[in-house]
Design an enzyme around this catalytic site. Structure first.
Site, PDB file in Angstrom:
ATOM      1  CB  THR A  86     -14.122   0.055 -24.922  1.00 23.77           C
ATOM      2  OG1 THR A  86     -14.755   0.544 -26.107  1.00 23.77           O
ATOM      3  CG2 THR A  86     -13.003  -0.898 -25.309  1.00 23.77           C
TER       4      THR A  86
ATOM      5  CB  ILE B 112     -10.655   1.915 -21.809  1.00 24.51           C
ATOM      6  CG1 ILE B 112      -9.258   1.321 -22.039  1.00 24.51           C
ATOM      7  CG2 ILE B 112     -11.684   1.066 -22.535  1.00 24.51           C
ATOM      8  CD1 ILE B 112      -9.129  -0.128 -21.619  1.00 24.51           C
ATOM      9  CG  ASP B 113     -14.073   5.156 -25.867  1.00 17.27           C
ATOM     10  OD1 ASP B 113     -13.434   6.145 -25.464  1.00 17.27           O
ATOM     11  OD2 ASP B 113     -14.162   4.855 -27.073  1.00 17.27           O
ATOM     12  NE  ARG B 114     -20.842   6.089 -20.007  1.00 17.59           N
ATOM     13  CZ  ARG B 114     -21.285   6.524 -18.810  1.00 17.59           C
ATOM     14  NH1 ARG B 114     -21.688   5.644 -17.908  1.00 17.59           N
ATOM     15  NH2 ARG B 114     -21.322   7.805 -18.534  1.00 17.59           N
TER      16      ARG B 114
ATOM     17  CG  HIS C   9     -14.486   6.902 -30.804  1.00 22.64           C
ATOM     18  ND1 HIS C   9     -15.596   7.713 -30.925  1.00 22.64           N
ATOM     19  CD2 HIS C   9     -14.300   6.721 -29.472  1.00 22.64           C
ATOM     20  CE1 HIS C   9     -16.059   8.019 -29.723  1.00 22.64           C
ATOM     21  NE2 HIS C   9     -15.284   7.415 -28.826  1.00 22.64           N
TER      22      HIS C   9
END
Length: 321
Positions: A149, A145-147, A245
């Site tokens: 998010t 998971i993105d930083r 994304h």
């Protein structure tokens, strides 16, 4: 000479893949030559590069000591805190609620405080991860998971679990649902959106178009509106394709960027909301195995969810306007 007793986490690997991890100083050409010349033996007999290891096997490497003289690595994960929001844990895996702002793996900053380091430190303190007893495995994440998010991340405690879950994720037999707040209102209360997504070179950014483009991949984004207030909408998203994304870029392309997202939206649109990160959360995970899952069959049909997602509560309480 050095020998390795194959444990459960080593089993199932090809001989060459295991040796590459266990003896990182050994050049690949020499590895293959040593197998041909019988300097590498499995249970006292000749083996092939592609031979699969089994628990209890004895792998013997008749090689110079210089290839084994690897200094004991610093256990970097011990420099990370052990603070975790654990949703579920058993002998095979952890489901962790990652908060926005925490990276899952080390990035260019080199800071040791990452989600995987926290998990390894936690398991080390529990006595469930003993690096000195492992030749080729360390607890690992099955998804990312993105930083900025938040949401559910799966961590495998052993190699068989990592192997099975990686395949199930690849086969899309795990359903991940997201909550998000977007600018504006969509015409339809629910639907499946289709477009094409292309990575923008080496940048950590993607572009979305209505028509195919070179290098572009189809994206399908399923959504339903949970609440609206005129300026914003609270939605649930089911990624039918999982691209980089995808949610952020797809809704921004439609003119409805996520609240707090300045990469695909505009900072001016978020003024007065106090949101520093995109309002996006992987809040629910459902195991929907279509075929056998070996030792993880007990997970099939189970649903796990983050009990409180702050921006969803803010929205429902009228704090996002």
């Amino acid at each position: 000479m050095r020998s390795f007793q194959i444990n459960a986490n080593d089993s199932g690997q090809r001989v060459d893949k295991f040796i590459t991890k266990a003896v990182p100083l050994l050049p690949q050409p020499l590895l293959y030559k040593s197998i041909r010349l019988k300097r590498i033996k499995l249970n006292g007999k000749r083996c092939e590069i592609s031979t699969r290891l089994a628990e209890g096997d004895l792998l013997e490497l008749y090689l110079n000591d210089e290839f084994f003289d690897v200094p004991s690595p610093e256990l970097i994960f011990l420099r990370a805190p052990t603070a975790l929001d654990i949703l579920y844990e058993d002998e095979n895996l952890l489901l962790v609620d990652k908060k926005p702002g925490l990276v899952v793996h080390e990035d260019e900053s080199g800071r040791p405080d990452t989600l995987i380091n926290r998990i390894q430190h936690y398991l080390y303190d529990k006595g469930e991860y003993l690096p000195e007893q492992e030749h080729s495995f360390a607890p690992a994440l099955c998804n990312r998971i993105d930083r900025n998010t938040g949401g559910i991340v799966i961590a495998a405690k052993n190699a068989p679990t990592l192997r099975v879950l990686n395949q199930k994720i690849k086969d899309r037999e795990l359903q991940k649902l997201y909550l998000a707040v977007i600018h504006g209102q969509l015409k339809q209360k629910s639907g499946v959106l289709k477009a094409f997504l292309t990575k923008a070179g080496d940048e950590n950014r993607v572009t979305v178009t209505n028509t195919p483009s070179p290098g572009g991949r189809t994206i399908l984004t399923k959504y339903r509106i949970l609440a609206e207030n005129g300026r914003f909408s609270l939605i649930e998203v089911d990624l039918l394709t999982g691209r980089t994304h995808q949610i952020r870029a797809h809704f921004a392309f439609l003119g409805h960027p996520l609240l707090g997202d300045t990469k695909y939206g505009f900072a001016r649109d978020n003024r007065g909301t106090s949101y520093k990160y995109q309002a996006l959360y992987a809040y629910q995970l459902v195991f929907r195995f279509q075929g056998g899952a070996e030792h993880l069959e007990y997970l099939n049909g189970q649903t796990f969810a983050v009990p409180h997602v702050w921006f969803a509560e803010d929205f429902k309480n009228g704090k996002i306007r």
